[in-house]
Motif scaffolding. Structure first.
Motif, PDB file in Angstrom:
ATOM      1  N   LYS A   1      16.078 -36.916  -2.806  1.00 41.10           N
ATOM      2  CA  LYS A   1      15.549 -35.684  -2.214  1.00 41.10           C
ATOM      3  C   LYS A   1      16.475 -34.528  -2.563  1.00 41.10           C
ATOM      4  O   LYS A   1      17.697 -34.634  -2.409  1.00 41.10           O
ATOM      5  CB  LYS A   1      15.423 -35.844  -0.697  1.00 41.10           C
ATOM      6  CG  LYS A   1      14.921 -34.581   0.013  1.00 41.10           C
ATOM      7  CD  LYS A   1      16.050 -33.804   0.646  1.00 41.10           C
ATOM      8  CE  LYS A   1      15.640 -32.423   1.108  1.00 41.10           C
ATOM      9  NZ  LYS A   1      16.723 -31.736   1.838  1.00 41.10           N
TER      10      LYS A   1
ATOM     11  N   GLY B   1      13.461 -28.134   7.849  1.00 35.21           N
ATOM     12  CA  GLY B   1      14.339 -29.192   7.339  1.00 35.21           C
ATOM     13  C   GLY B   1      13.607 -30.515   7.118  1.00 35.21           C
ATOM     14  O   GLY B   1      14.236 -31.545   6.863  1.00 35.21           O
TER      15      GLY B   1
ATOM     16  N   ASP C   1      13.851 -33.763   4.396  1.00 32.58           N
ATOM     17  CA  ASP C   1      14.721 -34.939   4.552  1.00 32.58           C
ATOM     18  C   ASP C   1      13.886 -36.106   5.080  1.00 32.58           C
ATOM     19  O   ASP C   1      14.001 -37.243   4.612  1.00 32.58           O
ATOM     20  CB  ASP C   1      15.841 -34.667   5.580  1.00 32.58           C
ATOM     21  CG  ASP C   1      16.786 -33.566   5.147  1.00 32.58           C
ATOM     22  OD1 ASP C   1      16.955 -33.388   3.933  1.00 32.58           O
ATOM     23  OD2 ASP C   1      17.351 -32.903   6.032  1.00 32.58           O
TER      24      ASP C   1
ATOM     25  N   LYS D   1      22.692 -29.410  10.662  1.00 35.47           N
ATOM     26  CA  LYS D   1      21.401 -29.461   9.960  1.00 35.47           C
ATOM     27  C   LYS D   1      21.487 -30.139   8.592  1.00 35.47           C
ATOM     28  O   LYS D   1      20.540 -30.080   7.819  1.00 35.47           O
ATOM     29  CB  LYS D   1      20.812 -28.062   9.833  1.00 35.47           C
ATOM     30  CG  LYS D   1      21.631 -27.147   8.960  1.00 35.47           C
ATOM     31  CD  LYS D   1      20.861 -25.890   8.648  1.00 35.47           C
ATOM     32  CE  LYS D   1      21.648 -25.048   7.673  1.00 35.47           C
ATOM     33  NZ  LYS D   1      20.898 -23.993   7.049  1.00 35.47           N
TER      34      LYS D   1
HETATM   35 MG    MG Z   1      17.855 -29.278   4.948  1.00 34.24          MG
END
Ligand code: MG
Ligand code: ADP
Ligand code: ASP
Length: 407
Positions: A7, A151, A154, A209
């Motif tokens: 990723k 986010g 992920d 994060k």
């Molecule tokens: Mg991120």
């Protein structure tokens, strides 16, 4: 030959040059005979731009339409990366979340993944292709595009790794691993070679994060081998998230310091001290879909009590308006609020066997004249709420107090 899910976050695909570099790294793994699925974020800043654009049209954008808009950032990156791969001779094919069929529930802007159809990806991998998938997005049972929360790429990466039973999920980002705290705030922060799932879950939920919390939950649940690495370095093992504590090492008491600026505090003063007030206050807040974090109810005096709790800063105005209504219903005296607070937390499984961590933390803050407004503890973390202006100082002081800057 291994099956690897990689990723790449926003900064790692932030411009055409970087996308070409990602293609080169992927090509290297492909050339070694590995099967590679690549999950990408939108180019850095794009999701923020899309949200800002939506807000120029509507102050509180319709969540379904917002997901239509926000999901386009990742769609651009998959096309660009697949093209870059083909240009250097690597067969590749891009997929949106809907094309893979990453099925989610219909909670727009924070959808949960329900299942992933691996058949398209598997066929491409078996044909020697690199599969490039848009992170952060899925599709609900009615064909609506959904997104997984900020986010969320992920989580896409780890979920795909779980569905494909990949040998490893590699999260490439702009730091070379998980650190004792955010290295942008404390330059002395040290990279950890390993961190347990339990600690990583706390760090992520308390504001670090570097990994979205759901990705860590997924990895723990489906036993995905998860590693955080830099997309800007060719060498290095990054940080491995492990199931077991490293029994060979002297366990540090504290593994890391996490912080979150995205906090606000509300207090209802002079609430009649009778059964059911917590329910009446927090029930109305929950009905409005506002998440509550820390809660404090003071000891009553004169038949009344004070009740405080924290929410995400973005929900502050909404929660305040609800409390004003509840205040009238309950006959409480006053509602006060503060949206300039932060939460700083010390996390470590070593805390279990070491008493006195809390007092060490409180002393370190007191020595700097930092006032603690709220405290909450669990078996492996202690969190304090502070005035936002003390955030950096508090993080640095605690990092030093627990010896995290030393090897
Ligand atoms: Mg991120
Ligand atoms: P990406 O776009 O690759 O997903 P993010 O910005 O979401 O990257 O996450 C990486 C950032 O997380 C780092 O640049 C760093 O500032 C921040 N961060 C916060 N806490 C930590 C930590 N404990 N270790 C490493 N990075 C951290
Ligand atoms: N592009 C999305 C975001 O900015 C998802 C991600 O980067 O993981 O939140």
């Amino acid at each position: 030959m291994a099956l690897i899910v990689q990723k790449y976050g926003g900064t790692s695909v932030g411009n055409p040059e970087r996308i070409k570099n990602v293609a080169k790294r992927v090509a290297k793994f492909h050339a070694q005979g590995h099967q590679v699925v690549v999950v990408v974020s939108a180019m850095s800043g794009e999701t923020n731009k899309l949200i800002a654009l939506a807000k120029e049209i509507s102050a509180s954008p319709d969540p379904r339409e917002l997901d239509q808009i926000c999901s386009t950032g990742e769609q651009v990156t998959i096309g660009l990366l697949a093209m870059a791969l083909k240009d250097i001779g690597v067969p590749a094919r891009s997929y949106t979340g809907g094309q893979v069929k990453v099925l989610t529930d219909s909670t727009f802007t924070k959808a949960r993944i329900l299942s992933i159809d691996e058949s398209n990806m598997r066929a491409d991998l078996d044909a020697g292709k690199v599969v490039v998938v848009a992170g952060f997005q899925g599709v609900d049972e009615h064909g609506n595009i959904t997104t997984l929360g900020r986010g969320g790429s992920d989580t896409s990466g780890v979920a795909l790794a779980a569905a494909l039973k990949a040998d490893e999920c590699q999260i490439y980002t702009d730091v070379d691993g998980v650190y004792t705290t955010d290295p942008r705030v404390v330059p002395e922060a040290r990279k950890l070679d390993t961190i347990t799932f339990e600690e990583m879950l706390e760090m992520a939920s308390l504001g670090s994060k570097v990994l979205q919390i759901r990705s860590v939950e997924f990895a723990g649940k489906y036993k995905v081998k998860l590693r955080v690495l830099s997309s800007f370095q060719d060498e290095g093992e990054g940080t491995l998230i492990t199931v077991e504590e490293d029994k060979n090492m002297e366990q540090p008491i504290i593994s890391g310091i996490a912080f979150n600026r995205d906090e606000a505090k509300l207090t209802m003063l002079g609430v009649p001290d009778t059964p059911g007030i917590a329910y009446q206050i927090l029930g109305s807040i929950a009905e409005a879909n506002v998440d509550v974090d820390m809660i404090i109810q003071n000891v009553g005096h004169d038949g009344t009590t004070d009740f405080s709790f924290t929410v995400n800063r973005g929900d502050f105005a909404k929660a305040q308006a609800i409390l004003e209504e509840v205040k009238v219903k309950l006959g409480a005296r006053e509602v006060t609020g503060d949206n300039k607070i932060c939460k700083v937390s010390a996390v470590g499984v070593g805390m279990r066997s070491h008493p006195g961590v809390a007092s060490k933390m409180f002393k370190a803050l007191a020595d700097e004249g930092i006032n603690i407004q709220m405290i909450s503890t669990s078996e492996i973390k202690i969190s304090v709420v502070l005035d936002e202006k003390y955030l950096e100082l508090a993080v640095r002081v605690l990092h030093r107090a627990f010896g995290l800057d030393q090897q």
